[in-house]
Scaffold this motif. Structure first.
Motif, short mmCIF file in Angstrom:
data_model
loop_
_atom_site.label_atom_id
_atom_site.label_comp_id
_atom_site.label_asym_id
_atom_site.label_seq_id
_atom_site.Cartn_x
_atom_site.Cartn_y
_atom_site.Cartn_z
N PHE A 21 0.88 -1.18 0.00
CA PHE A 21 0.00 0.00 0.00
C PHE A 21 0.92 1.22 0.00
O PHE A 21 1.03 1.95 0.98
CB PHE A 21 -0.91 -0.03 1.22
CG PHE A 21 -2.03 0.99 1.20
CD1 PHE A 21 -2.23 1.86 2.27
CD2 PHE A 21 -2.91 1.08 0.13
CE1 PHE A 21 -3.26 2.79 2.27
CE2 PHE A 21 -3.95 2.00 0.12
CZ PHE A 21 -4.12 2.86 1.19
N HIS A 22 1.58 1.46 -1.10
CA HIS A 22 2.56 2.53 -1.20
C HIS A 22 1.89 3.88 -1.40
O HIS A 22 0.92 4.01 -2.15
CB HIS A 22 3.53 2.27 -2.36
CG HIS A 22 4.30 0.99 -2.24
ND1 HIS A 22 4.56 0.38 -1.03
CD2 HIS A 22 4.85 0.19 -3.19
CE1 HIS A 22 5.25 -0.73 -1.23
NE2 HIS A 22 5.43 -0.88 -2.53
N LEU A 23 2.46 4.89 -0.79
CA LEU A 23 1.94 6.26 -0.84
C LEU A 23 2.77 7.06 -1.84
O LEU A 23 4.00 6.97 -1.83
CB LEU A 23 2.03 6.89 0.55
CG LEU A 23 1.54 8.33 0.70
CD1 LEU A 23 0.02 8.38 0.58
CD2 LEU A 23 1.97 8.89 2.06
N ARG A 24 2.10 7.86 -2.66
CA ARG A 24 2.81 8.63 -3.68
C ARG A 24 2.29 10.06 -3.75
O ARG A 24 1.13 10.34 -3.41
CB ARG A 24 2.64 7.99 -5.04
CG ARG A 24 3.26 6.61 -5.19
CD ARG A 24 3.28 6.19 -6.64
NE ARG A 24 1.94 5.91 -7.13
CZ ARG A 24 1.43 4.69 -7.27
NH1 ARG A 24 2.15 3.63 -6.90
NH2 ARG A 24 0.23 4.51 -7.74
N LYS A 25 3.19 10.94 -4.19
CA LYS A 25 2.80 12.31 -4.52
C LYS A 25 3.67 12.75 -5.67
O LYS A 25 4.89 12.59 -5.62
CB LYS A 25 2.96 13.25 -3.32
CG LYS A 25 2.42 14.64 -3.58
CD LYS A 25 2.35 15.49 -2.33
CE LYS A 25 1.75 16.85 -2.65
NZ LYS A 25 1.61 17.72 -1.45
#
Lengths: 115, 113
Positions: free
Chosen positions: B74-78
């Motif tokens: 569940f990787h977080l990206r911006k």
């Protein structure tokens, strides 16, 4: 709508003393959770109260205890304080009726320092 | 038992660069997944959550995360970070038993000018 509130913001105690931390949940929330955030250890689950009853506790000794009042606010007590109890203690609340998921809303925390 | 592993304890990036904060979980049952952010001297704020449905979840402040069941991630990206994104980010999992969240140890994101 007011969020989760905690008091005091900071608390300084000496070894062997007792500390009392307080939490007021969001209005309408019946569940309160306590977490300890110690340096290097991340967030550890401490206790869960719902409808005035302790429902579960994490892997902490019995000197960590608490209660939940009829207005759903909660108190965390730590007896016989040890140096390693120094941490940020976070309180969260949730609405148990929506039991399909567990969204918790966090307060700003109480910073406990044991000297 | 559930567990969460945040693969990077610290991630330094330059302003306007993209960022990915990695999170892997383990659980024997279906899970709900969360990302929280903690700014200095503050409590935790929910960034986004995955409960069911679309595996791409959009949150506040331009963040998004993708649930990958086969890789239990569940990787977080911006796509473009700002100085104000400097904070600690926590991935958390719940099995829906409604009594606790299991957190990763956190990733400190530092955005440099």
């Amino acid at each position: 709508e007011a969020g989760v509130t905690q008091s005091p913001t900071h608390l300084i105690k000496t070894r062997g003393q007792q500390a009392t931390l307080r939490c007021s949940p969001i209005s309408g929330h019946t569940s309160v959770y306590w977490y300890q955030q110690a340096l290097g250890l991340g967030l550890q689950f401490l206790l869960w109260y719902d409808e005035g009853e302790e429902r579960n506790r994490g892997n902490f000794p019995p000197r960590f205890s608490g209660r939940q009042f009829p207005n759903y606010s909660s108190e965390l007590n730590v007896n016989a304080l040890e140096l390693e109890d120094s941490a940020l203690y976070l309180c969260a609340s949730s609405l148990v009726v929506l039991a399909a998921y567990n969204e918790q809303f966090f307060g700003p925390g109480t910073r406990l320092t044991v000297l | 038992a559930q567990s969460v592993t945040q693969l990077d304890s610290q991630v330094p990036v330059f302003e306007e660069a993209p960022v990915e904060l990695r999170c892997n979980y383990s659980s024997s049952v279906s899970v709900y997944l969360f990302w929280y952010v903690q700014y200095p001297n503050q409590g935790l704020q929910l960034l986004l959550k995955y409960l069911s449905g679309s595996t791409l979840v959009k949150g506040i402040n331009g963040f998004e995360a993708e649930f990958n069941k086969s890789q239990t991630s569940f990787h977080l990206r911006k796509p473009s970070v700002h100085i104000s994104d400097t904070a600690e980010y926590f991935c958390a999992v719940s099995d829906g038993s409604n009594y606790k969240l299991t957190f990763g140890k956190g990733t400190l994101l530092t955005v440099n000018p």
